[in-house]
Design a protein around this motif. Structure first.
Motif, PDB file in Angstrom:
ATOM      1  N   ASP A  14       2.217  29.968  28.904  1.00  6.65           N
ATOM      2  CA  ASP A  14       1.316  31.090  29.559  1.00  6.65           C
ATOM      3  C   ASP A  14       1.284  30.876  30.924  1.00  6.65           C
ATOM      4  O   ASP A  14       0.042  31.333  31.551  1.00  6.65           O
ATOM      5  N   LEU A  15       1.942  30.083  31.591  1.00  7.43           N
ATOM      6  CA  LEU A  15       1.790  29.715  33.091  1.00  7.43           C
ATOM      7  C   LEU A  15       1.626  30.728  33.936  1.00  7.43           C
ATOM      8  O   LEU A  15       0.626  30.781  34.703  1.00  7.43           O
ATOM      9  N   GLY A  16       2.541  31.783  33.910  1.00 13.51           N
ATOM     10  CA  GLY A  16       2.321  33.017  34.721  1.00 13.51           C
ATOM     11  C   GLY A  16       0.976  33.685  34.613  1.00 13.51           C
ATOM     12  O   GLY A  16       0.267  33.995  35.548  1.00 13.51           O
ATOM     13  N   ALA A  17       0.506  33.837  33.273  1.00 17.21           N
ATOM     14  CA  ALA A  17      -0.818  34.621  33.275  1.00 17.21           C
ATOM     15  C   ALA A  17      -1.968  33.574  33.601  1.00 17.21           C
ATOM     16  O   ALA A  17      -2.933  33.989  34.255  1.00 17.21           O
ATOM     17  N   PHE A  18      -1.642  32.476  33.264  1.00 20.13           N
ATOM     18  CA  PHE A  18      -3.067  31.619  33.809  1.00 20.13           C
ATOM     19  C   PHE A  18      -2.900  31.619  35.446  1.00 20.13           C
ATOM     20  O   PHE A  18      -4.024  31.679  35.853  1.00 20.13           O
ATOM     21  N   ILE A  19      -1.862  31.345  36.100  1.00 22.51           N
ATOM     22  CA  ILE A  19      -1.753  31.425  37.576  1.00 22.51           C
ATOM     23  C   ILE A  19      -2.064  32.928  37.891  1.00 22.51           C
ATOM     24  O   ILE A  19      -3.015  32.868  38.939  1.00 22.51           O
ATOM     25  N   ALA A  20      -1.981  33.972  37.488  1.00 21.90           N
ATOM     26  CA  ALA A  20      -2.403  35.237  37.807  1.00 21.90           C
ATOM     27  C   ALA A  20      -3.910  35.390  37.854  1.00 21.90           C
ATOM     28  O   ALA A  20      -4.535  35.949  38.770  1.00 21.90           O
ATOM     29  N   THR A  21      -4.354  34.783  36.574  1.00 22.55           N
ATOM     30  CA  THR A  21      -5.729  34.523  36.617  1.00 22.55           C
ATOM     31  C   THR A  21      -6.510  33.959  37.581  1.00 22.55           C
ATOM     32  O   THR A  21      -7.545  34.326  38.406  1.00 22.55           O
ATOM     33  N   LEU A  22      -6.169  33.015  37.935  1.00 27.79           N
ATOM     34  CA  LEU A  22      -6.374  32.139  39.065  1.00 27.79           C
ATOM     35  C   LEU A  22      -6.487  32.954  40.734  1.00 27.79           C
ATOM     36  O   LEU A  22      -7.250  32.975  41.536  1.00 27.79           O
ATOM     37  N   LYS A  23      -5.217  33.565  40.631  1.00 30.32           N
ATOM     38  CA  LYS A  23      -4.890  34.403  41.875  1.00 30.32           C
ATOM     39  C   LYS A  23      -5.983  35.412  42.062  1.00 30.32           C
ATOM     40  O   LYS A  23      -6.651  35.788  43.169  1.00 30.32           O
ATOM     41  N   GLN A  24      -6.374  35.907  40.851  1.00 26.96           N
ATOM     42  CA  GLN A  24      -7.330  37.138  40.906  1.00 26.96           C
ATOM     43  C   GLN A  24      -8.853  36.615  41.252  1.00 26.96           C
ATOM     44  O   GLN A  24      -9.712  37.226  41.921  1.00 26.96           O
ATOM     45  N   LEU A  25      -8.944  35.262  41.226  1.00 23.39           N
ATOM     46  CA  LEU A  25     -10.129  34.568  41.550  1.00 23.39           C
ATOM     47  C   LEU A  25     -10.280  34.351  43.059  1.00 23.39           C
ATOM     48  O   LEU A  25     -11.005  33.576  43.504  1.00 23.39           O
ATOM     49  N   GLY A  26      -9.174  34.605  43.729  1.00 23.78           N
ATOM     50  CA  GLY A  26      -8.929  34.241  45.066  1.00 23.78           C
ATOM     51  C   GLY A  26      -8.531  32.710  45.289  1.00 23.78           C
ATOM     52  O   GLY A  26      -8.474  32.239  46.855  1.00 23.78           O
ATOM     53  N   LEU A  27      -8.079  32.073  44.359  1.00 22.50           N
ATOM     54  CA  LEU A  27      -7.628  30.876  44.555  1.00 22.50           C
ATOM     55  C   LEU A  27      -5.983  30.549  44.997  1.00 22.50           C
ATOM     56  O   LEU A  27      -5.222  31.136  44.872  1.00 22.50           O
ATOM     57  N   LEU A  28      -5.843  29.510  45.837  1.00 27.28           N
ATOM     58  CA  LEU A  28      -4.542  29.364  46.289  1.00 27.28           C
ATOM     59  C   LEU A  28      -3.994  28.330  45.320  1.00 27.28           C
ATOM     60  O   LEU A  28      -4.717  27.436  44.673  1.00 27.28           O
ATOM     61  N   ILE A  29      -2.643  28.510  45.145  1.00 23.76           N
ATOM     62  CA  ILE A  29      -2.043  27.708  44.007  1.00 23.76           C
ATOM     63  C   ILE A  29      -0.776  26.802  44.546  1.00 23.76           C
ATOM     64  O   ILE A  29      -0.121  27.356  45.214  1.00 23.76           O
ATOM     65  N   LYS A  30      -0.966  25.620  44.072  1.00 27.71           N
ATOM     66  CA  LYS A  30       0.279  24.669  44.519  1.00 27.71           C
ATOM     67  C   LYS A  30       0.970  24.028  43.371  1.00 27.71           C
ATOM     68  O   LYS A  30       0.137  23.707  42.357  1.00 27.71           O
ATOM     69  N   LEU A  31       2.087  24.296  42.970  1.00 31.51           N
ATOM     70  CA  LEU A  31       2.959  23.801  41.904  1.00 31.51           C
ATOM     71  C   LEU A  31       3.774  22.595  42.215  1.00 31.51           C
ATOM     72  O   LEU A  31       4.508  22.677  43.011  1.00 31.51           O
ATOM     73  N   ASP A  32       3.482  21.577  41.410  1.00 34.87           N
ATOM     74  CA  ASP A  32       4.226  20.240  41.369  1.00 34.87           C
ATOM     75  C   ASP A  32       5.090  20.428  40.165  1.00 34.87           C
ATOM     76  O   ASP A  32       4.753  20.778  38.949  1.00 34.87           O
ATOM     77  N   THR A  33       6.522  20.299  40.427  1.00 32.64           N
ATOM     78  CA  THR A  33       7.515  20.563  39.394  1.00 32.64           C
ATOM     79  C   THR A  33       8.838  19.622  39.480  1.00 32.64           C
ATOM     80  O   THR A  33       8.874  19.116  40.590  1.00 32.64           O
ATOM     81  N   ASN A  34       9.524  19.494  38.389  1.00 30.48           N
ATOM     82  CA  ASN A  34      10.702  18.533  38.607  1.00 30.48           C
ATOM     83  C   ASN A  34      11.964  19.522  38.572  1.00 30.48           C
ATOM     84  O   ASN A  34      12.895  19.012  38.750  1.00 30.48           O
ATOM     85  N   GLY A  35      11.642  20.948  38.918  1.00 27.55           N
ATOM     86  CA  GLY A  35      12.592  21.829  39.186  1.00 27.55           C
ATOM     87  C   GLY A  35      13.611  22.073  38.109  1.00 27.55           C
ATOM     88  O   GLY A  35      14.764  22.564  38.234  1.00 27.55           O
TER      89      GLY A  35
END
Length: 171
Positions: A14-35
């Motif tokens: 559910d990562l995409g939905a979770f991030i979308a919710t955070l974005k609706q709150l006006g938050l900036l998102i940084k993702l740390d990934t192994n690619g």
């Protein structure tokens, strides 16, 4: 802002939905990934959900399985590098220099595999809490300097940087 790190955050269904919710709150998102999940990264980028991405490149392809502790899908990792470079989302690539497992030559191979203007950071290995108990005995070693390939006057960073703190504070 919010930093999503791991384990590997792209494994969460559910990562995409979770991030979308955070974005609706006006938050900036940084993702740390192994690619290793370019399909997920592509979707997040296409939907404009990421403000910054930091991708770990653990080793050159020949040593990836050894340092990752499992077979590494190097083709997917390389695809993620291409996606990030092609996107307009700011990103950086980073490697943790583990003495005895990586060499200066390994760092140079990794750097040479990145585009000329890609931001690449080599982080200092801190052995205190290593999962492999044998690594906890290592002394913190200095990071070998590698030649920057950046096309600007900025040099690659060869030191430990607490990225999430720098990113959130704007420093």
């Amino acid at each position: 802002g919010v930093v999503l790190s791991g384990g590997e955050p792209t494994l969460q269904p559910d990562l995409g939905a979770f991030i979308a919710t955070l974005k609706q709150l006006g938050l900036l998102i940084k993702l740390d990934t192994n690619g290793t999940r370019p399909d997920i990264i592509r979707d997040l980028l296409d939907r404009g959900l990421l403000d910054y991405v930091a991708m770990d490149i653990k080793a050159p392809p020949a040593k990836y399985a050894q340092l990752a502790g499992a077979e590494a899908p190097c083709d997917r990792i390389e695809e993620t590098v291409r996606l990030l470079i092609a996107s307009e989302t700011p990103c950086e690539f980073r490697t943790t220099f583990v003495p005895g497992l990586l060499t200066k030559s390994d760092l140079e191979v990794i750097r040479a595999g990145l585009p000329r203007d890609a931001k690449y950071t080599v982080q200092r290995f801190i052995p205190d809490n290593a999962l492999d108990a044998s690594l906890r005995q290592q002394k913190t070693a200095s990071i070998p300097s590698i030649e920057s390939r950046a096309s600007t006057n900025e040099q690659d960073t060869n030191d430990y940087i607490p990225h999430h703190i720098d990113w959130l504070s704007g420093e």
